[in-house]
Motif scaffolding. Structure first.
Motif, mmCIF file in Angstrom:
data_model
loop_
_atom_site.group_PDB
_atom_site.id
_atom_site.type_symbol
_atom_site.label_atom_id
_atom_site.label_comp_id
_atom_site.label_asym_id
_atom_site.label_seq_id
_atom_site.Cartn_x
_atom_site.Cartn_y
_atom_site.Cartn_z
ATOM 1 N N SER A 344 53.484 46.611 42.155
ATOM 2 C CA SER A 344 52.625 45.977 43.047
ATOM 3 C C SER A 344 51.045 46.304 43.224
ATOM 4 O O SER A 344 50.214 45.280 43.269
ATOM 5 N N LEU A 345 50.801 47.426 42.936
ATOM 6 C CA LEU A 345 49.380 47.819 42.677
ATOM 7 C C LEU A 345 49.113 46.932 41.407
ATOM 8 O O LEU A 345 47.720 46.705 41.672
ATOM 9 N N GLU A 346 49.601 47.101 40.465
ATOM 10 C CA GLU A 346 48.980 46.622 39.327
ATOM 11 C C GLU A 346 48.738 45.019 39.592
ATOM 12 O O GLU A 346 47.733 44.453 39.185
ATOM 13 N N ARG A 347 49.759 44.417 40.202
ATOM 14 C CA ARG A 347 49.475 42.996 40.713
ATOM 15 C C ARG A 347 48.439 42.992 41.499
ATOM 16 O O ARG A 347 47.605 41.716 41.572
ATOM 17 N N LEU A 348 48.235 43.958 42.571
ATOM 18 C CA LEU A 348 47.131 43.701 43.300
ATOM 19 C C LEU A 348 45.726 43.789 42.754
ATOM 20 O O LEU A 348 44.914 43.181 43.164
ATOM 21 N N ILE A 352 43.077 40.856 43.306
ATOM 22 C CA ILE A 352 41.615 41.150 43.936
ATOM 23 C C ILE A 352 40.542 40.918 42.760
ATOM 24 O O ILE A 352 39.260 40.481 43.176
ATOM 25 N N LYS A 353 40.777 40.874 41.651
ATOM 26 C CA LYS A 353 39.722 40.469 40.541
ATOM 27 C C LYS A 353 39.506 39.000 40.598
ATOM 28 O O LYS A 353 38.546 38.509 40.199
ATOM 29 N N GLU A 354 40.751 38.056 40.745
ATOM 30 C CA GLU A 354 40.861 37.028 40.554
ATOM 31 C C GLU A 354 40.018 36.435 41.718
ATOM 32 O O GLU A 354 39.255 35.403 41.690
#
Length: 875
Positions: A344-348, A352-354
């Protein structure tokens, strides 16, 4: 070993853990497990009864290596006391721990020791039941499904002798899950339906609450989401009533309903009711007294916020999850939670970058907690947990540290192979393939992807097989593997571009790519039904129809690839270099252009563009080969547009070829239609009913069908599911024609046809016509659905048509891609049956001639005739 076996085994493991308490000392049952047991507390001098209980506590905490060691000591203690029954208990529990660790041989030896000891000293029924239950779990995990069912049946009988209702219910759920894996769905559902009736008849109690919750979870895992939600809501309501009564009487504290709310949240999320899932999860976190439930719920909430594209809410949840994880002692559960959190941290971080949100980097946090988890797994001597963490760590490191990621992932793969954990093997091999592809090593990438693919083929992965707590979705976790492998296989090894669009790809790679495309079709249908319910067979095109060619298009991120199969010729392949977004945009416009108000010139231009993608490069080859039928194994959004309406600049494709949609040759039943003796059951609704509008043309449609072939008519009030079943049982027939409302959806529960007394769900079809399966003299050769439509706003809705087609058991299905007009449908169906009864006319050709009759008359716009598609066998 199948992945569904693994997942079902994990369900059984939960039930076994639940049932373990039945033999443990009564004083321990009401205590909160002390997961901080120290080595001093597990001294050799402890009585075996104490060791047995401590092993249970360690097992429930996910400390399987420690639990195994303690139970081994307990067995030795009981041996010294010459207590063969206690020794048998210890060995059965030891088997359970070894199973959790993936040590299958050791687990088998332990359970054999337990059974042998029980044979020498006849045990109490409860003891025998527990051992048989654990034996069934082992057999299920090692692919011995039939033996597992027998063990669980024996366990159920022993639990009945012990008057242990919880044990009975757990054994029945286990049997049901195993029967589904064998394809015995009717028997599986009979058990669950019987269990539900038994539970409903019970007076309200905490046992009933737990039984209903277990049943609700089992129903969710089989894809029966609406029924699951109903059962779980009943469990919740009873728990609340019992809790209120206990408060009023100042007895025990009220039942903790948070675990039921958590289960309801999972069911709602899988049913795509994300708002409701959010409510259940949030309420569960507010009322729970369990750290385990709170953490699991927070992890699911975190994933849900990301799915809902609410990164701010996800960011606010991070410190709470991190705090909970930091307080947990090392265990399998804590390591699984860490992997979940890191993903989940990786997807977060991506989210946030997008969205250009200012925030801390979460990749470093994910790397730190995963590194700690690796050390914890080593301390626990839990190879499975170590392999899982290393796989996730390799994925995390891949973008910035590819060399380190390669080493880490290779280690993960070796560990997973060491303990025969195919689901981790598949993930690690996929990660290796992506790393090799990133480095430009195509051959190594293909090798890794092929290992992933071959592993998935043995697993028959579906949505039910994806743990809702650790995976996002089939479309993100499984489907890309197939597409990426096809992309690699169809990458030309020649540096010089060919003069035409045909590629320089080896026959070996083309055959493998075709196999992967077919497997993807099957995986999507398994996903649709939440079970690997479809029987496959190897069929050669030449054996079916020497005048038919198969076209396999597949949409890739950077291009559209097509594989062409013509009988007696090598496979060929051609490419359109166009981004997926552009392809999808054109396909969407193609569907919209079927509105009669749309400019004809623009519509024809769009359909000619698609013709140029799919047909034009091979047009001369098809003509020179004398091809009469084009069979399309369609991918993604291509399923939403009618192939018959493709336009070559002069005429529609239909005017030159019969067109068929196939979910793959492996699902094809290659028998020919017996044109000389066509008998149909024709049922329909012409009157408004259950909120659906009237279909006044249906009565005439059914009457005209009866003039072309012999038909038993069921109209309006006579068209009920019981009447249809009775008609099936009492009348020989080869065609089932349903002229009624219906909807195709990518969700099996929302795919149905309407009878007078209710909806016939996609899953009901195999049960409805099950009696036909044993009557091979009169198989259902054709299912016709003449008034159904696809679900609006669902880009994968046509999957429902394919799903219903294969679930019906009919060798082919004639359905519609959108809602059709009454009068034109009546004319088309009349023409279809008139041609179908002629000698030598195939199903595909009968449909083509019927469609041509509309083109040549007043219904020449594709909206009237192009909706009709034949799925499956065309001969």
């Amino acid at each position: 070993m199948k992945i569904c076996d693994r997942i079902i085994s994990s369900i059984c493991l939960v039930l076994l853990t639940f049932l373990l308490v039945t033999r443990i000392l009564p004083a321990a049952q009401s205590q909160t497990p002390n997961i901080y047991i120290s080595s001093n507390e597990i001294a050799q001098g402890n009585p075996p009864e104490t060791l047995l209980n401590q092993g249970r506590i360690l097992y429930e905490a996910g400390r399987f290596t420690a639990a195994a060691s303690v139970w081994q000591q307990a067995a030795q203690g009981y041996e010294q006391q010459q207590d063969s029954i206690g020794q048998a208990w210890s060995f059965s529990y030891l088997s359970l721990a070894q199973q959790a660790l993936g040590k299958w041989q050791e687990a088998t030896t332990a359970i054999a020791e337990s059974r042998q000891l029980l044979e020498s000293s006849p045990p109490e029924p409860a003891i025998l039941a527990q051992v048989l239950n654990i034996q069934g779990h082992l057999q299920s995990s090692t692919g011995q499904t039939e033996s597992a069912i027998q063990s669980w049946q024996q366990a159920e009988a022993a639990y009945r002798n012990a008057d242990d209702k919880q044990g009975i219910w757990g054994s029945q759920i286990n049997q049901s899950q195993a029967l589904r894996r064998l394809g015995l769905y009717h028997r599986a559902e009979t058990i669950l339906n019987s269990l539900e009736k038994e539970l409903q008849a019970q007076s309200d109690s905490s046992f009933k609450v737990q039984g209903l919750q277990s049943l609700g979870i089992a129903l969710k895992n089989t894809g029966k989401l609406a029924q699951s939600q109903t059962v779980l809501e009943q469990s919740l309501a009873i728990a609340k009533r019992l809790g209120s009564a206990e408060i009023a009487n100042k007895l025990n504290p009220p039942l903790d309903t948070s675990s039921i709310l958590f289960s309801l949240g999972n069911a709602a999320r899988e049913a795509r009711n994300l708002t409701k899932a959010l409510e259940y999860y949030q309420l569960a976190t507010k009322i729970t007294n369990s750290q385990q439930i709170e953490l699991k719920t927070q992890l699911n909430l975190l994933r849900l916020y990301l799915q809902l594209e609410q990164p701010e809410q996800a960011i606010a949840l991070i410190p709470l999850v991190e705090s909970h994880l930091s307080k947990l002692p090392p265990s399998r559960a804590s390591i699984n939670a860490t992997v979940n959190f890191a993903e989940s941290l990786e997807r977060l971080e991506t989210s946030i970058k997008e969205q250009q949100i200012s925030s801390n980097s979460y990749i470093s946090l994910a790397e730190r907690i995963l590194t700690n988890a690796v050390n914890e797994a080593k301390t626990l001597k839990d190879i499975r947990a170590q392999a899982l963490v290393l796989t996730q760590l390799g994925k995390l490191l891949a973008p910035q540290q590819p060399k380190k990621a390669l080493t880490v992932t290779n280690n993960a793969l070796l560990l997973a192979q060491q303990i025969d954990a195919p689901e981790i093997v598949a993930r690690a091999a996929w990660q290796l393939g992506k790393l090799y592809r990133q480095q430009g090593d195509i051959q190594q990438a293909i090798t890794a992807y092929e290992l992933t693919f071959d592993t998935l083929q043995t697993l028959r992965t579906d949505l039910a097989s994806i743990n809702a707590e650790t995976q996002f979705s089939f479309t993100e976790s499984i489907e890309p593997i197939y597409r990426q492998l096809v992309s690699l296989l169809l990458t030309s090894t020649k540096t010089k571009k060919p003069a035409n669009r045909f590629n320089q790809v080896s026959q070996v790679n083309l055959r493998k790519a075709r196999q992967v495309i077919e497997a993807l079709q099957l995986a999507e249908l398994d996903n649709f039904f939440h079970e690997a319910c479809l029987k496959t067979q190897s069929v050669q095109l030449d054996e079916i129809d020497s005048d038919a060619a198969i076209i396999y298009p597949i949409i890739l991120p950077d291009r559209l690839e097509v594989i062409l199969s013509i009988p007696g010729q090598p496979l060929s392949n051609y490419t359109t270099h166009l981004a997926q977004a552009e392809v999808e945009s054109v396909l969407q416009l193609m569907r919209q252009s079927l509105n009669p108000a749309y400019a004809q010139a623009e519509r024809l231009k769009l359909y000619q563009q698609a013709y140029n993608w799919l047909i034009e490069p091979a047009a001369s080859q098809l003509e020179n080969s004398g091809i009469k039928t084009l069979v399309f194994v369609l991918d993604g959004s291509l399923r939403n547009v009618p192939m018959s309406a493709l336009y070559d600049g002069k005429q529609y494709l239909l005017e030159k070829y019969s067109t068929v949609i196939s979910p793959g040759l492996q699902l094809l039943q290659p028998q020919n239609l017996a044109n000389s003796n066509l008998i149909a059951i024709a049922a329909g609704l012409s009157e408004a009913n259950q909120g659906f509008q009237a279909l006044p043309g249906v009565e005439q449609e059914l009457a005209k069908i009866n003039t072309q072939i012999e038909a038993k008519i069921l109209l309006n009030q006579n068209f009920t599911q019981p009447n249809l079943q009775n008609t099936f049982d009492e009348n020989p027939f080869s065609i089932l024609h349903l002229a009624t409302h219906g909807k195709f959806s990518s969700n099996a529960e929302e795919t149905f046809v309407l009878a007078w007394n209710g909806k016939i769900n996609a899953r009901d079809f195999d049960t409805l016509i099950r009696s036909r399966e044993t009557n091979q003299a009169n198989p259902i050769e054709l299912l016709v659905l003449s008034a159904c439509q696809t679900a609006k706003g669902d880009p994968r809705a046509i999957l429902g048509l394919a799903g219903l087609a294969v679930r019906s058991g009919a060798s082919s299905t004639l359905g519609t891609l959108w809602a059709v007009r009454d009068r034109s449908t009546t004319k088309l169906m009349t023409e279809f049956y008139q041609h179908l009864g002629q000698p030598g006319v195939t199903r595909a050709e009968a449909l083509r001639r019927a469609q041509l009759s509309l083109i040549e008359g007043e219904y020449n716009h594709p909206v009237y005739w192009a909706a009709f598609v034949l799925v499956g066998n065309w001969s």
